[in-house]
Design an enzyme around this catalytic site. Structure first.
Site, PDB file in Angstrom:
ATOM      1  N   SER A 167      40.095  42.590  36.814  1.00 40.65           N
ATOM      2  CA  SER A 167      41.205  41.568  37.116  1.00 40.65           C
ATOM      3  C   SER A 167      41.362  40.586  35.672  1.00 40.65           C
ATOM      4  O   SER A 167      42.408  39.925  35.666  1.00 40.65           O
ATOM      5  CB  SER A 167      40.810  40.607  38.052  1.00 40.65           C
ATOM      6  OG  SER A 167      39.460  40.111  38.343  1.00 40.65           O
ATOM      7  N   HIS A 195      44.628  44.960  42.091  1.00 38.93           N
ATOM      8  CA  HIS A 195      45.501  45.042  40.892  1.00 38.93           C
ATOM      9  C   HIS A 195      46.243  46.421  40.542  1.00 38.93           C
ATOM     10  O   HIS A 195      46.734  46.634  39.368  1.00 38.93           O
ATOM     11  CB  HIS A 195      45.049  44.493  39.586  1.00 38.93           C
ATOM     12  CG  HIS A 195      44.393  43.010  39.812  1.00 38.93           C
ATOM     13  ND1 HIS A 195      45.329  41.945  39.919  1.00 38.93           N
ATOM     14  CD2 HIS A 195      43.198  42.634  40.133  1.00 38.93           C
ATOM     15  CE1 HIS A 195      44.474  40.894  39.860  1.00 38.93           C
ATOM     16  NE2 HIS A 195      43.271  41.044  40.250  1.00 38.93           N
ATOM     17  N   LYS A 218      49.209  40.125  46.250  1.00 34.68           N
ATOM     18  CA  LYS A 218      49.647  40.316  44.986  1.00 34.68           C
ATOM     19  C   LYS A 218      50.787  41.206  44.962  1.00 34.68           C
ATOM     20  O   LYS A 218      51.793  40.553  45.388  1.00 34.68           O
ATOM     21  CB  LYS A 218      48.418  40.930  44.294  1.00 34.68           C
ATOM     22  CG  LYS A 218      47.316  40.180  44.207  1.00 34.68           C
ATOM     23  CD  LYS A 218      46.188  40.564  43.306  1.00 34.68           C
ATOM     24  CE  LYS A 218      44.787  39.943  43.690  1.00 34.68           C
ATOM     25  NZ  LYS A 218      44.678  38.592  43.442  1.00 34.68           N
TER      26      LYS A 218
HETATM   27  C1  LIG Z   1      39.970  42.569  42.125  1.00 38.73           C
HETATM   28  C2  LIG Z   1      40.315  41.504  42.949  1.00 38.73           C
HETATM   29  N1  LIG Z   1      39.782  41.781  44.248  1.00 38.73           N
HETATM   30  C3  LIG Z   1      39.959  40.793  45.379  1.00 38.73           C
HETATM   31  C4  LIG Z   1      40.548  39.629  45.075  1.00 38.73           C
HETATM   32  C5  LIG Z   1      40.808  38.717  46.016  1.00 38.73           C
HETATM   33  O1  LIG Z   1      42.057  38.787  46.793  1.00 38.73           O
HETATM   34  P1  LIG Z   1      42.883  37.634  47.523  1.00 38.73           P
HETATM   35  O2  LIG Z   1      43.202  36.827  46.551  1.00 38.73           O
HETATM   36  O3  LIG Z   1      43.898  38.495  48.574  1.00 38.73           O
HETATM   37  O4  LIG Z   1      41.665  36.792  48.270  1.00 38.73           O
HETATM   38  C6  LIG Z   1      41.110  39.279  43.789  1.00 38.73           C
HETATM   39  C7  LIG Z   1      42.019  38.120  43.374  1.00 38.73           C
HETATM   40  O5  LIG Z   1      42.196  37.256  43.995  1.00 38.73           O
HETATM   41  C8  LIG Z   1      40.925  40.270  42.703  1.00 38.73           C
HETATM   42  O6  LIG Z   1      41.486  40.058  41.427  1.00 38.73           O
END
Ligand SMILES: Cc1ncc(COP(=O)(O)O)c(C=O)c1O
Length: 357
Positions: A167, A195, A218
């Site tokens: 990320s 992502h 996202k």
């Molecule tokens: C790699 C990754 N996994 C999980 C999440 C969490 O997802 P959410 O924003 O839907 O809680 C994020 C970002 O927020 C992320 O970048």
């Protein structure tokens, strides 16, 4: 010491390190390179209309956890469509991607299990590992030899967990190689595809011990998370994932928005949006595999100054600093979208060399 005094001390300590953060409300006229709305589906007419219709039919909140109040039809439909999209036997919704990672890892790992986790995995994976109370081995970023050696000594069950696209770096994990390695060693592979809008492509046998975690928040333009995988594991998660069992179900409007977004994504229009996103990435960072483009500046103040300089030019590009990224790797994080106009991309491409200098 009172809580207020303790809080003031903590604040002073964080401020002295130059790391006190506040939430801003940016001018909506800025060109935003901070959002993970990769295909611009948060504003797609069919997605917005689906959320409106679900609100009118079902109201706002979902009222209780699904094991208590049950599903609305849209929860079941969305799970079936997510499973089909991922080529999986089953899928389960969570209230966020964060909750999905925490729920999956804490339910399936535990004492006596070894969890292998990439050193650059997302915080929600780290927290899930901690909550599981399993033996957690952090492996060097993307290092298959390190994974193999850590799997080698395992007597009992093992889990390998990785972001598919990291990320803060926007690079890809070697997911196919990890899947093969886990298959040979009977380890469970958990891949977080939050992502992974442009890749990596990754096909697995639906009955293989692979769980794909994703988010609705996202690319799918809504809110929520999910996991897709073999029915045996997904059914167990319904019973054991505490962030599912003890948390209110996703509001129907979010589920309906994600369902509409997924249908767009899987249509010719979605293909065109992905191609447009790919093109925008090529313009900013030729050959880069994902819409997350890091510009590592090293020093925290340099990253903040670069972000401020871009803001002056109408471009919202966040500075990312420790503890989100390792010390000495502060950076700008450019998040690209198919919704960016050519003029916005032109402005970014013109401005970035200035902040590099
Ligand atoms: C790699 C990754 N996994 C999980 C999440 C969490 O997802 P959410 O924003 O839907 O809680 C994020 C970002 O927020 C992320 O970048």
């Amino acid at each position: 010491v009172t809580w207020a005094a303790w809080a003031a001390g903590e604040r002073a300590r964080i401020e002295a390190a130059g790391r006190w953060r506040t939430i801003r409300t940016p001018d909506p006229s800025l060109a935003c390179f901070a959002s993970n709305d990769y295909l611009g589906l948060t504003r797609h007419p069919a997605v917005v209309a689906a959320a409106h219709a679900a609100l009118d039919e079902w109201g706002t909140g979902s009222g209780a956890a699904r094991l208590v109040v049950g599903s609305r039809p849209v929860h079941d439909e969305l799970e079936a469509e997510l499973a089909a999209w991922k080529g999986a036997e089953a899928a389960l919704l969570f209230s966020s991607g964060y909750a999905a990672n925490v729920g999956v890892l804490s339910a399936l790992a535990g004492p006596g299990v070894r969890v292998l986790s990439d050193e650059l995995n997302h915080a929600s994976i780290i927290d899930g590992c901690r909550l599981s109370r399993a033996e957690v081995c952090v492996y060097r970023h993307g290092d298959l030899d390190h994974v193999a050696s850590l799997l080698g000594g395992v007597g009992g069950r093992a889990v390998v967990v990785t972001d598919a696209v990291f990320s803060m770096d926007g690079d890809e994990a070697p997911v196919s190689e990890l899947a093969e390695m886990c298959g040979v060693r009977s380890a469970l592979l958990v891949v977080d595809e939050a992502h992974a809008v442009l890749g990596p492509r990754f096909d697995v046998d639906p009955s293989a011990a692979v769980l794909r975690v994703g988010t609705l928040s996202k690319t799918l333009g809504a809110l929520g998370g999910f996991v897709a995988g073999p029915r045996s594991l997904v059914d167990l998660l319904v019973n054991k994932a505490r962030s599912f069992v003890f948390s209110t179900a996703l509001p129907p409007a979010d589920a309906a928005a994600a369902q509409a977004a997924l249908r767009v994504l899987r249509s010719a229009e979605g293909e065109a949006l992905v191609a447009r996103l790919r093109r925008n990435v090529e313009r900013v960072a030729p050959g880069h595999p994902s819409p997350i483009v890091p510009i590592v500046l090293g020093d925290e103040q340099a990253a903040l100054a670069a972000s401020a300089a871009l803001l002056e030019q109408g471009l919202l590009v966040p500075a990312i600093r420790p503890p989100t990224v390792p010390e000495g790797t502060s950076r700008l994080r450019v998040a690209l979208s198919a919704a960016h106009t050519d003029a916005e991309i032109d402005a970014l491409v013109a401005a970035l060399p200035l902040v590099h200098a």
